[in-house]
Scaffold this motif. Structure first.
Motif, PDB file in Angstrom:
ATOM      1  N   ASN A  12       0.473  -2.011 -39.902  1.00  0.00           N
ATOM      2  CA  ASN A  12       1.336  -3.004 -40.571  1.00  0.00           C
ATOM      3  C   ASN A  12       1.601  -4.207 -39.677  1.00  0.00           C
ATOM      4  O   ASN A  12       1.624  -5.344 -40.140  1.00  0.00           O
ATOM      5  CB  ASN A  12       2.674  -2.376 -40.978  1.00  0.00           C
ATOM      6  CG  ASN A  12       2.483  -1.443 -42.162  1.00  0.00           C
ATOM      7  OD1 ASN A  12       1.541  -1.619 -42.937  1.00  0.00           O
ATOM      8  ND2 ASN A  12       3.328  -0.433 -42.273  1.00  0.00           N
ATOM      9  N   ASP A  13       1.792  -3.956 -38.379  1.00  0.00           N
ATOM     10  CA  ASP A  13       2.059  -5.071 -37.448  1.00  0.00           C
ATOM     11  C   ASP A  13       0.858  -5.996 -37.323  1.00  0.00           C
ATOM     12  O   ASP A  13       1.009  -7.200 -37.131  1.00  0.00           O
ATOM     13  CB  ASP A  13       2.453  -4.536 -36.058  1.00  0.00           C
ATOM     14  CG  ASP A  13       3.876  -3.991 -36.067  1.00  0.00           C
ATOM     15  OD1 ASP A  13       4.565  -4.167 -37.089  1.00  0.00           O
ATOM     16  OD2 ASP A  13       4.294  -3.384 -35.062  1.00  0.00           O
ATOM     17  N   ARG A  15      -1.318  -6.458 -39.823  1.00  0.00           N
ATOM     18  CA  ARG A  15      -1.356  -7.158 -41.116  1.00  0.00           C
ATOM     19  C   ARG A  15      -0.320  -8.290 -41.158  1.00  0.00           C
ATOM     20  O   ARG A  15      -0.587  -9.385 -41.609  1.00  0.00           O
ATOM     21  CB  ARG A  15      -1.099  -6.144 -42.237  1.00  0.00           C
ATOM     22  CG  ARG A  15      -1.388  -6.684 -43.608  1.00  0.00           C
ATOM     23  CD  ARG A  15      -1.274  -5.633 -44.696  1.00  0.00           C
ATOM     24  NE  ARG A  15      -2.369  -4.685 -44.704  1.00  0.00           N
ATOM     25  CZ  ARG A  15      -2.256  -3.390 -44.469  1.00  0.00           C
ATOM     26  NH1 ARG A  15      -1.066  -2.873 -44.196  1.00  0.00           N
ATOM     27  NH2 ARG A  15      -3.299  -2.594 -44.498  1.00  0.00           N
ATOM     28  N   ASP A  16       0.890  -7.997 -40.623  1.00  0.00           N
ATOM     29  CA  ASP A  16       1.977  -8.995 -40.670  1.00  0.00           C
ATOM     30  C   ASP A  16       1.934  -9.972 -39.498  1.00  0.00           C
ATOM     31  O   ASP A  16       2.868 -10.750 -39.291  1.00  0.00           O
ATOM     32  CB  ASP A  16       3.343  -8.290 -40.649  1.00  0.00           C
ATOM     33  CG  ASP A  16       3.504  -7.334 -41.803  1.00  0.00           C
ATOM     34  OD1 ASP A  16       2.740  -7.473 -42.778  1.00  0.00           O
ATOM     35  OD2 ASP A  16       4.369  -6.440 -41.724  1.00  0.00           O
ATOM     36  N   LYS A  18       2.490  -9.451 -36.405  1.00  0.00           N
ATOM     37  CA  LYS A  18       3.386  -9.197 -35.252  1.00  0.00           C
ATOM     38  C   LYS A  18       2.484  -8.888 -34.065  1.00  0.00           C
ATOM     39  O   LYS A  18       2.808  -9.157 -32.921  1.00  0.00           O
ATOM     40  CB  LYS A  18       4.323  -8.025 -35.547  1.00  0.00           C
ATOM     41  CG  LYS A  18       5.431  -8.393 -36.473  1.00  0.00           C
ATOM     42  CD  LYS A  18       6.443  -7.282 -36.638  1.00  0.00           C
ATOM     43  CE  LYS A  18       7.348  -7.569 -37.813  1.00  0.00           C
ATOM     44  NZ  LYS A  18       7.292  -6.543 -38.864  1.00  0.00           N
ATOM     45  N   THR A  63      -6.850  -4.260 -42.275  1.00  0.00           N
ATOM     46  CA  THR A  63      -5.608  -5.022 -42.068  1.00  0.00           C
ATOM     47  C   THR A  63      -5.814  -6.524 -42.049  1.00  0.00           C
ATOM     48  O   THR A  63      -5.028  -7.269 -42.615  1.00  0.00           O
ATOM     49  CB  THR A  63      -4.911  -4.591 -40.763  1.00  0.00           C
ATOM     50  OG1 THR A  63      -5.865  -4.665 -39.696  1.00  0.00           O
ATOM     51  CG2 THR A  63      -4.359  -3.189 -40.872  1.00  0.00           C
ATOM     52  N   ARG A 255      -4.176 -16.943 -46.269  1.00  0.00           N
ATOM     53  CA  ARG A 255      -2.851 -16.355 -46.216  1.00  0.00           C
ATOM     54  C   ARG A 255      -1.932 -16.995 -47.266  1.00  0.00           C
ATOM     55  O   ARG A 255      -2.320 -17.914 -47.980  1.00  0.00           O
ATOM     56  CB  ARG A 255      -2.286 -16.484 -44.800  1.00  0.00           C
ATOM     57  CG  ARG A 255      -3.171 -15.743 -43.776  1.00  0.00           C
ATOM     58  CD  ARG A 255      -2.526 -15.668 -42.425  1.00  0.00           C
ATOM     59  NE  ARG A 255      -1.283 -14.937 -42.431  1.00  0.00           N
ATOM     60  CZ  ARG A 255      -1.183 -13.616 -42.284  1.00  0.00           C
ATOM     61  NH1 ARG A 255      -2.255 -12.877 -42.093  1.00  0.00           N
ATOM     62  NH2 ARG A 255       0.001 -13.024 -42.288  1.00  0.00           N
ATOM     63  N   GLU A 259       3.412 -19.794 -46.136  1.00  0.00           N
ATOM     64  CA  GLU A 259       3.309 -20.186 -44.729  1.00  0.00           C
ATOM     65  C   GLU A 259       3.209 -21.716 -44.626  1.00  0.00           C
ATOM     66  O   GLU A 259       3.417 -22.291 -43.575  1.00  0.00           O
ATOM     67  CB  GLU A 259       2.067 -19.557 -44.070  1.00  0.00           C
ATOM     68  CG  GLU A 259       2.165 -18.060 -43.896  1.00  0.00           C
ATOM     69  CD  GLU A 259       0.970 -17.488 -43.132  1.00  0.00           C
ATOM     70  OE1 GLU A 259      -0.016 -18.198 -42.897  1.00  0.00           O
ATOM     71  OE2 GLU A 259       1.053 -16.302 -42.773  1.00  0.00           O
TER      72      GLU A 259
END
Ligand code: RUB
Length: 329
Positions: A12-13, A15-16, A18, A63, A255, A259
């Motif tokens: 998840n990190d 993908r996001d 982070k 991801t 994306r 954004e």
């Protein structure tokens, strides 16, 4: 078998964003595979373990689509796992070989970034003004090593819209004691006359030497070309894409419009059409050299790195293609 939370968090990190930057994404994916192997709680059957690891590999690869460092890291680990199975390894051996391969990848990746810094710093001269884009650990490693060698360099860092990764670069440069100036992306051509060298990182290098990197890189390369400023790309060999030898195209991640514009703006304008590609492609003609951990190569020599690193994989792919051709009516 359930996928451990720690592994899901890493996915998840990535993908996001982070966890971001092609090198860090690759090391985190290898680390996720290592954690998954260590926390495996299924039966002590190599086959079940392999299926579970393959599932995690696919999850990680899904991801983010553009940086080839991600699938390359996953195949580095999983191909060693499969080889152990082929050699007749039992469950414990297969598990140990997977963990070892993940550690090996992480270690060699960190080492590659350092070597790129050492090799690339030779390209920089005392007093050089260097322009960089986005936030690349490989490019930063070059700048850091030049500074450590006592070269007095100045860096122009683009802010890198829409995610502003340039802010991270700017802070890192200040922490290294390097004089830096932050500029809007759109001011690149304005400042190009003051620039001696451009150094950027890469998410993917294709077989023909094109470099996929943060959107805006190709415009910078174009402005540099016009001003006869040399452009260097700092890229570990696991950023080279074996699939492109066989003609595969790189997927450019698009994306969210959010954004680029705020929710309020979106709500205030009827039928607003926003596109937000995260990367672009710089053709080899606009790149003077690629700095890898193995040495500096002209962009068009990318195929040499690929055959050295992924020779067998490419050969297998080519054989498959010729077999497929044989089956044509
Ligand atoms: C990051 C980016 C970087 C490359 C190279 O994009 O384009 O230039 O990944 O980085 P994002 P490194 O922020 O969207 O991941 O040299 O650190 O691998």
């Amino acid at each position: 078998m359930k996928i451990p939370t720690q592994v899901l968090d890493i996915a998840n990190d990535i993908r996001d964003m982070k966890i971001r930057g092609a090198g860090r994404i690759a090391r985190s994916a290898a680390n996720a595979l290592k954690i998954a192997a260590e926390l495996y709680e299924g039966s002590e059957k190599a086959e079940e373990f392999v299926n579970y690891m393959e599932r995690i590999g696919s999850l990680l690869k899904s991801t983010r689509p553009t940086a080839v460092s991600l699938p390359n890291a996953v195949s580095y680990v999983l191909s060693r796992m499969r080889s152990c199975v082929e050699r007749g390894g039992d469950f414990m051996e297969v598990k140990a070989s997977t963990i070892k391969a993940a550690r090996e990848f992480i270690e060699s990746s960190i080492n590659a970034v350092k070597l790129i810094g050492l090799i690339g710093s030779r390209i920089l001269r005392n007093g050089d003004v260097v322009l960089t884009h986005c936030n690349s650990s490989a490019a930063l490693s070059v700048l850091k090593h030049a500074k450590v060698q006592g070269k007095n360099i100045r860096v122009i860092a683009t802010e890198t819209r829409p995610r502003f990764q340039g802010y991270i670069t700017y802070k890192a440069l200040l922490n290294m004691g390097i004089k830096a100036t932050l500029i809007p992306d759109s001011a690149v051509r304005f400042f190009m006359k003051d620039v001696d060298r451009v150094i950027v990182g890469a998410d993917t290098v294709t077989a023909n030497g094109a470099v996929v990197n943060k959107v805006g890189t190709s415009l910078i390369a174009l402005a540099a070309h016009e001003a006869r400023v040399r452009v260097f790309v700092a890229a570990e060999s696991y950023k080279f894409s074996p699939a492109t030898v066989l003609g595969e195209l790189i997927t450019i991640e698009e994306r969210s419009p959010l954004e680029v514009v705020s929710k309020e703006y979106l709500a205030s304008v009827k039928r607003v059409n926003v596109r937000n590609p995260a990367f672009d492609v710089t053709p080899p003609e606009y790149i003077d050299a690629i700095i890898t951990e193995k040495g500096v190569i002209p962009a068009k020599a990318a195929i040499l790195v690929l055959t050295e690193e992924y020779g067998r994989l490419i050969e297998e792919g080519l054989t498959k293609i010729s077999l497929d051709l044989d089956t044509l009516p």
